[in-house]
Design a protein around this motif. Structure first.
Motif: not given
Length: 426
Positions: A290-313
């Motif tokens: 991506t050409s722009g900055a990476v936000t926390a929401s975009a980072l979490k969406r990508t983590l969920l795409r890689k592993d749908p079971t991901f949860s910070e809890s």
């Protein structure tokens, strides 16, 4: 969510699998690195792979774990079926382009230049096209036709075996052949000898080898069978009046052990990398794509795409922002004010140049009593610096990076016959 790219993936599996086998040291093709690379580029809504799957029995399970739809294209009906998979793949792609307007990007996983007209037509229909192929088996015409082309052997997670790293691994993904009974007995015996004698898998292999050898023996009273010391338990059982109960005594334990091992193989292996390593790798991919900055929401969406079971809890944090602040306090990531409250921008600390990476490797080796095996060294380096990637520094693999560090005088590299691996010393 409305601004996300929708991706449809079409895989010419025979082209990729054979390309990896012939040009990447006999390694088996794995869809996982491609899935991770596409996860940072958008939301994948369709995955289809085309092949005669009777030739790729061992690959079906891997693709199924990645939710890939397998399209069967039998190739045994003569020359008229030669390009059946290619034609079916083109027809499905064009049909999807017209019927599903919400799909904005088509991912064509092949290195065959015959798909160039399809790529041009998709771009005429205002679709973005990403190509994926093995570098040495990809036609030079195809990458130029795509909007973006990813070489499989350059993707993060693809460990290409080096030619001087010893004998290549056995080829996998080829057409399976069921061995005869004596061959299965020999194979099971070899497995039992290679594995530690204390493991449950080894005990099961020994029991199965003994039972199969008994069942396949042509003559119970053969001298060579009685003379082998390993066959004493089986010989005692043969002296009984009814030899039938002998396999029954062994089979329940062996069958239970095998059922456990097969069940374990059905479950996808979880990543051994710590969570901070997975976050750093995902963030590095996002920053490069991506050409722009990476936000926390975009980072979490990508983590969920890689592993749908991901949860910070699962790691003891109430929110994802709290998890990121924990990583920032330890220097794994850097946080800055984002476009909205509660959605900060996330970035990686400066990795430094190649010399700094060589120093990092030397420090890790010194912390390992001055020497370490190459096979587990990369994980040790990432524990100290999660965003480390030899490919981001321009190296094709970790072995090449270690050799460059040796040339720079940071470490020494030598082959150890006993360990069957390179030994790195500092």
């Amino acid at each position: 969510m409305d601004l996300e790219e929708r991706l449809a993936v079409f895989i010419d599996y025979e082209n990729l699998a054979l390309g990896a086998r012939e040009h990447l040291g006999g390694m088996q093709f794995d869809f996982g690195p491609i899935a991770d690379a596409l996860a940072v580029r958008g939301r994948v809504v369709a995955r289809r792979a085309y092949a005669d799957w009777s030739y790729f029995d061992e690959d079906r399970r891997m693709l199924t774990r990645h939710q890939v739809e397998l399209i069967e294209m039998t190739q045994r009906m003569g020359a008229s079926r030669k390009n059946a998979a290619d034609i079916k793949m083109v027809v499905d792609a064009i049909e999807m382009a017209f019927e599903r307007d919400y799909i904005s990007t088509f991912v064509m996983c092949t290195g065959d230049s015959d798909f160039s007209p399809l790529v041009h037509k998709l771009r005429e229909l205002n679709k973005r096209v990403i190509g994926v192929g093995v570098e040495k088996s990809t036609s030079r015409l195809l990458p130029a036709a795509c909007d973006e082309f990813l070489f499989y052997d350059r993707l993060e997670g693809v460990e290409v075996p080096d030619e001087d790293q010893g004998a290549p691994a056995p080829k996998r993904g080829s057409r399976s052949r069921r061995p005869a009974a004596p061959d299965r007995a020999a194979a099971a015996t070899a497995t039992a000898q290679k594995a530690p004698t204390t493991s449950r898998r080894a005990k099961a292999a020994e029991a199965v080898a003994e039972a199969v050898a008994e069942a396949s023996a042509p003559d119970v009273s053969a001298p060579d069978v009685v003379a082998e010391p390993e066959a004493k338990p089986a010989t005692r059982r043969r002296k009984k009046a009814d030899p039938a109960p002998a396999p029954v005594e062994v089979a329940p334990e062996a069958e239970a052990e095998i059922d456990v091992s097969e069940h374990e193989e059905e479950v996808p292996a979880s990543s051994d990398a710590p969570m901070e390593v997975r976050v750093a790798q995902t963030l590095a991919d996002l920053q490069s794509s991506t050409s722009g900055a990476v936000t926390a929401s975009a980072l979490k969406r990508t983590l969920l795409r890689k592993d749908p079971t991901f949860s910070e809890s699962d790691y003891g944090f109430r929110t994802f922002g709290e998890f990121l602040r924990f990583l920032a306090d330890r220097g794994f990531v850097e946080l800055a004010a984002g476009p909205s409250t509660g959605d900060p921008e996330v970035s990686l600390p400066e990795q430094g140049d190649t010399d700094a990476a060589f120093v990092l490797l030397r420090d890790v080796v010194r912390e390992s009593s001055g020497s370490a095996a190459l096979s587990g060294l990369k994980n040790a380096v990432r524990k100290k610096r999660p965003d480390f990637s030899e490919k981001a520094l321009g190296f094709r693999g970790f072995l090449q990076f270690a050799k460059a560090a040796e040339a720079a005088g940071a470490v020494s590299l030598a082959w150890d016959d006993e360990a069957d691996d390179y030994l790195v010393t500092a």
